[in-house]
Structures are given as C-alpha cells and as structure tokens.
Write an enzyme that holds these catalytic residues in place. Structure first.
Site, PDB file in Angstrom:
ATOM      1  N   LYS A 150     -20.931 -18.891 -11.286  1.00 33.15           N
ATOM      2  CA  LYS A 150     -19.917 -18.861 -12.342  1.00 33.15           C
ATOM      3  C   LYS A 150     -18.557 -18.476 -11.759  1.00 33.15           C
ATOM      4  CE  LYS A 150     -22.345 -19.400 -16.267  1.00 33.15           C
ATOM      5  NZ  LYS A 150     -22.025 -20.299 -17.382  1.00 33.15           N
ATOM      6  N   GLU A 194     -23.279 -12.876 -19.760  1.00 31.08           N
ATOM      7  CA  GLU A 194     -24.057 -13.997 -19.234  1.00 31.08           C
ATOM      8  C   GLU A 194     -25.524 -13.616 -19.111  1.00 31.08           C
ATOM      9  OE1 GLU A 194     -24.436 -17.865 -18.020  1.00 31.08           O
ATOM     10  OE2 GLU A 194     -22.535 -16.901 -18.508  1.00 31.08           O
ATOM     11  N   TYR A 229       0.864  -1.173   0.000  1.00 32.71           N
ATOM     12  CA  TYR A 229       0.000   0.000   0.000  1.00 32.71           C
ATOM     13  C   TYR A 229       0.904   1.228   0.000  1.00 32.71           C
ATOM     14  CZ  TYR A 229      -4.233   2.694   0.993  1.00 32.71           C
ATOM     15  OH  TYR A 229      -5.267   3.575   0.925  1.00 32.71           O
ATOM     16  N   LEU A 246     -33.384 -20.774 -32.529  1.00 32.40           N
ATOM     17  CA  LEU A 246     -32.282 -19.944 -33.006  1.00 32.40           C
ATOM     18  C   LEU A 246     -32.114 -18.703 -32.143  1.00 32.40           C
ATOM     19  CD1 LEU A 246     -32.981 -20.329 -36.828  1.00 32.40           C
ATOM     20  CD2 LEU A 246     -31.182 -21.456 -35.496  1.00 32.40           C
ATOM     21  N   GLY A 247     -32.208 -18.909 -30.824  1.00 31.31           N
ATOM     22  CA  GLY A 247     -31.869 -17.849 -29.887  1.00 31.31           C
ATOM     23  C   GLY A 247     -30.360 -17.809 -29.700  1.00 31.31           C
ATOM     24  N   ASN A 285     -32.977 -26.936 -20.515  1.00 27.20           N
ATOM     25  CA  ASN A 285     -33.063 -27.282 -19.095  1.00 27.20           C
ATOM     26  C   ASN A 285     -34.083 -26.378 -18.408  1.00 27.20           C
ATOM     27  OD1 ASN A 285     -31.300 -29.469 -18.553  1.00 27.20           O
ATOM     28  ND2 ASN A 285     -29.549 -28.128 -18.864  1.00 27.20           N
ATOM     29  N   ASN A 295     -22.263 -26.167 -19.484  1.00 28.03           N
ATOM     30  CA  ASN A 295     -21.303 -25.139 -19.897  1.00 28.03           C
ATOM     31  C   ASN A 295     -20.060 -25.088 -19.019  1.00 28.03           C
ATOM     32  OD1 ASN A 295     -23.215 -24.437 -21.771  1.00 28.03           O
ATOM     33  ND2 ASN A 295     -23.162 -22.254 -21.316  1.00 28.03           N
TER      34      ASN A 295
END
Length: 444
Positions: free
Chosen positions: A165, A207, A110, A266-267, A344, A370
C-alpha cells in the site's frame, strides 16, 4: 469449502521445437488451470525455460508436475522465487527530500537551525503542514485480523500488504505511507493506540481489520481525531465497486437509480458498498448474511435484510463479497442480471458460469482493484486540508474512476497516473464543496 487458490510460478524447460510449448499449455488447460502470465526467462541453443504463473490449489501441484514431466519435450524444473525476490529487503524506504551536502545545510535542517522551526510550530501548530512532511504522510494501520483472503494471520504477516500500500501511495500519489502494526484486537485499545500516534500523520488509513471491530475502530477515531480516517476495506472497496457497478449497469442497460441491488455478504466490504450506494440514492438494496448482527447493522443503514434466495430472485444487480467460493450457483442466476462476484482470489461464481446461466453482464474481483481509489482519495483529502472524509468525496472518486474507463471496461487501468491525478482533483474539490475542510461536523 475448497482450498483457496494462491499464485504459483513454475519454471518449465521445453525443447525448442514446434508444438513443445503448446503441449505444456494443453496439460495446464486440461487440469482446469488458467495461465496468468507467461515469459521466457532463458534460451539456450535447443531449450527454453519458461516462467508460468498460475493460480492453483496446493493439492494440484503433484499431479501437474507428473503430467508435465511425462511430456517427451518438457520437464518441470521447480518454482520461481520472482515474488519473493521482489519483496526481499522490503518494498519501501525513507529517503531525504534534501541533499545534505554541506555543514551549513546540516545546521539548517538539524541542530541548531531546526529549533527555530520547532518554536514556530509550537506557537502556531498549523505551520506543521507547511514546514514538515505531515501534509503528505499517511499511517497505514493494521492488526492483521483480516488480511486479503488469508484471515487472521497477525500484524507481522500482514506487513507485506502494508508495504505494498505504501509503495503504491508513493508511486501513484506522491505520498509517504508508513506501515503501523498494532498487536491488539480489542477495538477500543486499538483505537487508543492509533489516536496516540496520530500527531505524526496527516491522515489514517485503516487496513485489514476484521469486522465488526473495524466499524468501532473507525467510528472512534473519526470522533477523536481532526484528520481524515478511512477504513480502506470498507470505503476504498465501495468507491471502486460503485464505479464498476455504474459501468456494468451501463453495459447491460441497467440504470443504478432504477435498479434493485443485492449485496451478498455484509462484512466490512459489503457494508461499505451498501452504505455508499444508499448514500448515492440507490432506491432499494437487499442484503444477505449469516450473521444476525451484520443484518442488523445493514438494516440500520436503510437496507432490507433478506435470504440469499430472495436476493437472487429480486435483485437486478448482485454484488457478492463473502469470500465463499462457489456460493452463487448458476441455477440462482436470473436472466438479465448483472453479477459482480468480487471475492479474491476465488469469486462466488465464475463470470463465464454466470453468463452461461443468463446474466447480461458478469465480472469478478480480479479487475476491480482498490488501488484505483485510495491513492487519489488520500492525496485529494490532504491537498484540500480536509479534516474528514465525506460521502461526497467518495462518490466524486467513484464517478471519476467510472468516467475514465474505456467503452468496454468496468474500470480503467489501475497504473494510469492520469486516473489518480483526476481522482485527487475531484476528491479535493468535493472536500471543499462538502465542508470537510471546515470545522468538524456532519456525517461520512
């Protein structure tokens, strides 16, 4: 459309006698429910308390309770707080990498010592990778508009996912993931916020941002920033799906390079999967979606827009990512097809139903996670000093994941550290080979 299933964890007490647990499980089976986990949490002299994890609709609860309570040797005590207890206080924290145990260390890390490092970075910004944590720190950004299968629940409600995540990045790749919640739905404004805070991070993981805004946000950030940006719902999903498709085809005797692939939905996930398959050289992909703009986007990638009936009639390998439970009827399945219904928690068709209808191979999204992709993708990109993600990096990750699966597995165990280490190495090498570490340019 039927209500979505969510995990329920029941506490059931049974007498300790032969057949008592079996009678409870029989009732659960007769109600059409599957036990996801079973554990004894307490045993007394003549009774056992079981923690039973099910995926069920809320409407099924009262009837199940009545039937369990009607058993002569069992009763439902209530619901367990196991999941909530594991989230209590959050799942992540910031800790010091150094033991600051003396005044000398304090003065070095510091003030006043830190001033020397600050001035060095001012004069040579690249030194930040060596003398700060930026090279192992990832922003995990969401606006909460497409969280899991829950939809637009807002950024705050999406925070438990972002913490998850971050915890997985730390545990599996040694990276510091920092959840960033942005209360903004306009894609350009959202991108501007992320770009403004980007100097704090070595990479950006987008995300749970709904399509089509997610495409614009990612494209804008990739054009503006000189660090890797990845929308996990697109490209992380695509990486693991490609690994699963390759191994499913192998088990069913279908070669991806010689197969017609059908992408239903197709998202973000569907476009990401189709784009990566086309990049890898898949000769023909048919795509179905109710949104004309999604079909137009798919056609621009080189796919063939089609009605669902045509996809099911012509495709050798069908991948579904619609989020619509039961969309694919058994009568639609062509004998010999590979069916991967990845939504899911409820797939477009149950694998058992697809197999009974003649599919040569079928699986749902429960085993295709994922988490096999994003930790190694980000660690590999950061370790290589990549400035962007390329298709070569994504394909390298997918091939590595596929190669580590067992003989009868679609993908390997997601918590196997060896898999993540291997993915990281493969991604880093692909980054160097594909020019991702050089000046910006090229396409993902």
């Amino acid at each position: 459309m039927r209500a979505m299933k969510i995990p329920e964890i029941l506490l059931v007490e049974s007498e300790r006698r032969p057949g008592s647990l079996a009678s409870i499980l029989a009732v659960i089976g007769e109600e059409g429910l599957v036990v996801e986990h079973l554990a004894a949490v307490r045993r007394d002299q003549d009774r056992t308390v079981w923690e039973i994890t099910l995926e069920m609709e809320a409407s099924a609860g009262p009837r199940l309770q009545q039937r369990i309570d009607a058993l002569p040797t069992a009763r439902l005590l209530g619901r367990s707080d196991r999941v909530f207890n594991r989230h209590r206080g959050g799942k992540i924290r910031t800790v010091s990498a150094l033991d600051i145990g003396s005044l000398q260390i304090l003065r070095d890390v510091y003030t006043p010592g830190v001033a020397r490092v600050c001035l060095a970075i001012r004069d040579e910004p690249a030194l930040a990778r060596e003398f700060t944590a930026i090279a192992r720190t990832v922003a995990i950004v969401t606006n909460g508009t497409a969280v899991l299968g829950l939809g637009d629940i807002g950024p705050l409600a999406g925070l438990p996912v972002m913490e998850g995540k971050a915890a997985l990045m730390a545990g599996l790749a040694g990276l510091s993931g920092v959840p960033i919640l942005v209360d903004e739905k306009d894609p350009q404004k959202l991108a501007a916020v992320v770009a403004a805070i980007a100097p704090s991070f070595g990479a950006i993981q987008l995300e749970d941002i709904a399509a089509p805004a997610c495409f614009e946000v990612e494209d804008t950030l990739r054009a503006r920033l000189d660090i890797p940006v990845l929308h996990d719902d697109q490209h992380g999903t695509a990486v693991v799906a490609l690994a699963a498709v390759r191994n499913a085809g192998r088990q069913a005797g279908q070669r991806l390079s010689q197969s017609v692939v059908g992408q239903v939905g197709l998202g973000a996930a569907g476009i990401g999967i189709a784009r990566l398959l086309l990049s890898r050289g898949t000769p023909r992909i048919l795509g179905a979606d109710l949104d004309p703009a999604a079909l137009e986007r798919f056609a621009a990638l080189g796919g063939e827009p089609a009605e669902l009936a045509r996809v099911m009639a012509e495709a050798d390998i069908v991948i579904a990512t619609t989020g619509v439970r039961g969309l694919l009827k058994p009568a639609m399945v062509r004998p010999g097809q590979v069916i991967l219904a990845l939504s899911n928690p409820d797939p477009e068709i149950e694998p058992t139903d697809a197999l009974a209808a003649g599919a040569s191979f079928a699986a749902d999204g429960k085993s295709i996670n994922n988490v096999l992709g994003f930790p190694g993708l980000f660690r590999g990109a950061l370790e290589a000093g990549a400035r962007r993600f390329t298709d070569q990096m994504l394909v390298a990750a997918a091939e590595t994941i596929a190669d580590h699966a067992g003989e009868h597995e679609l993908v390997p165990e997601p918590l196997d550290a060896r898999v993540h280490d291997a993915v990281s190495r493969a991604v880093a090498q692909a980054a160097r080979d594909s020019g991702a570490c050089a000046e910006r340019g090229g396409t993902q």
